[in-house]
Design a protein around this motif. Structure first.
Motif, mmCIF file in Angstrom:
data_model
loop_
_atom_site.group_PDB
_atom_site.id
_atom_site.type_symbol
_atom_site.label_atom_id
_atom_site.label_comp_id
_atom_site.label_asym_id
_atom_site.label_seq_id
_atom_site.Cartn_x
_atom_site.Cartn_y
_atom_site.Cartn_z
ATOM 1 N N GLN A 58 10.254 7.545 -0.919
ATOM 2 C CA GLN A 58 9.466 6.508 -0.244
ATOM 3 C C GLN A 58 8.263 6.048 -1.070
ATOM 4 O OE1 GLN A 58 10.123 5.159 2.796
ATOM 5 N NE2 GLN A 58 11.951 6.387 3.065
ATOM 6 N N SER A 59 8.071 6.601 -2.247
ATOM 7 C CA SER A 59 6.869 6.349 -3.059
ATOM 8 C C SER A 59 5.611 6.592 -2.230
ATOM 9 C CB SER A 59 6.878 4.916 -3.613
ATOM 10 O OG SER A 59 7.976 4.731 -4.454
ATOM 11 N N ALA A 60 5.583 7.735 -1.583
ATOM 12 C CA ALA A 60 4.470 8.083 -0.698
ATOM 13 C C ALA A 60 3.699 9.270 -1.262
ATOM 14 C CB ALA A 60 5.009 8.439 0.694
ATOM 15 N N LYS A 61 2.465 9.394 -0.816
ATOM 16 C CA LYS A 61 1.704 10.592 -1.151
ATOM 17 C C LYS A 61 1.788 11.545 0.025
ATOM 18 C CE LYS A 61 -2.752 8.882 0.439
ATOM 19 N NZ LYS A 61 -4.117 8.560 0.106
ATOM 20 N N VAL A 104 5.003 12.904 -7.372
ATOM 21 C CA VAL A 104 4.447 12.686 -6.047
ATOM 22 C C VAL A 104 2.989 13.167 -6.039
ATOM 23 C CG1 VAL A 104 4.624 13.361 -3.614
ATOM 24 C CG2 VAL A 104 6.698 13.020 -4.961
ATOM 25 N N MET A 161 0.844 -1.197 0.000
ATOM 26 C CA MET A 161 0.000 0.000 0.000
ATOM 27 C C MET A 161 0.876 1.242 0.000
ATOM 28 S SD MET A 161 -3.360 -1.002 2.137
ATOM 29 C CE MET A 161 -3.876 0.638 1.908
ATOM 30 N N GLU A 162 0.406 2.262 -0.675
ATOM 31 C CA GLU A 162 1.123 3.524 -0.729
ATOM 32 C C GLU A 162 1.144 4.169 0.656
ATOM 33 O OE1 GLU A 162 0.948 7.122 -3.835
ATOM 34 O OE2 GLU A 162 -0.910 6.821 -2.712
ATOM 35 N N GLN A 163 2.293 4.667 1.034
ATOM 36 C CA GLN A 163 2.402 5.354 2.316
ATOM 37 C C GLN A 163 1.878 6.782 2.200
ATOM 38 O OE1 GLN A 163 6.553 4.963 3.533
ATOM 39 N NE2 GLN A 163 5.910 3.297 4.862
ATOM 40 N N THR A 164 1.496 7.337 3.341
ATOM 41 C CA THR A 164 0.975 8.695 3.393
ATOM 42 C C THR A 164 1.795 9.518 4.378
ATOM 43 O OG1 THR A 164 -1.262 7.914 2.903
ATOM 44 C CG2 THR A 164 -1.054 10.109 3.879
#
Length: 134
Positions: free
Chosen positions: A31-34, A73, A3-6
Motif C-alpha cells: 500500500q506504500s504506507a508507513k 517501509v 499522501m502516504e497512508q498510515t
C-alpha cells in the motif's frame, strides 16, 4: 499529490507478534504506507523490553522477508506508559490513521473496541483483521 497512508499496529510485548508484524509490513509495502507500532507498558522499567521486542520483530522481518536489504517501509513507534486501551484512545484523538490492524488476542483491543471508539469520528480508518491478511 497522494499522501502516504498510515497503518496503526497495536501490540503487546508479552505476545509473539512475529506473524502479524510480517503481515503488517507486507501490507504496508503493498500500500506504500508507513507503520506505527503502538504499545503501552505499565511500568517505565518495561520500556526497554518494548524496544527490544521491536528490534526482534525487525530482525525477523529482515531475515525472513527483506533479505537484510534497506527497509522499504517506514516504521515508527509509539511506546506509552499506562493502559493500552486508554493510551490508544488518546493517540487516536490526536492522530489520524488510515488502517488499524486488529488482533483478537488477550489484552489487545479488537475491532469492536475501535468501531465504538471511532463511532462519531469524521475520519474512519479501515479495520484490518490480522486473521484475514495474507
Amino acid at each position: 499529490m497522494i499522501m502516504e497512508q498510515t497503518i496503526l499496529y497495536p501490540f503487546l510485548i508479552s505476545d509473539d507478534n512475529r506473524a502479524s508484524y510480517l503481515k503488517t509490513l507486507k501490507l504496508a509495502a503493498k500500500q506504500s504506507a508507513k507503520v506505527i507500532c503502538f504499545t503501552a507498558v505499565r511500568e517505565e522499567l518495561n520500556r526497554d523490553k518494548a524496544y527490544l521486542h521491536l528490534l526482534e520483530l525487525n530482525g525477523c522481518y529482515q531475515a525472513e522477508i527483506n533479505n537484510w536489504a534497506p527497509m522499504k517501509v517506514a516504521v515508527g513507534r509509539e511506546i506509552k506508559q499506562g493502559n493500552l486501551e486508554n493510551e490508544m484512545t488518546q493517540f487516536l484523538k490526536k492522530h489520524s490513521v488510515d488502517m488499524i490492524i486488529c488482533q483478537e488476542q488477550r489484552g489487545i483491543p479488537g475491532a469492536a473496541f475501535f468501531e465504538e471508539l471511532l463511532l462519531n469520528q469524521a475520519h474512519q480508518p479501515d479495520l484490518i483483521q490480522v486473521e484475514n491478511m495474507e
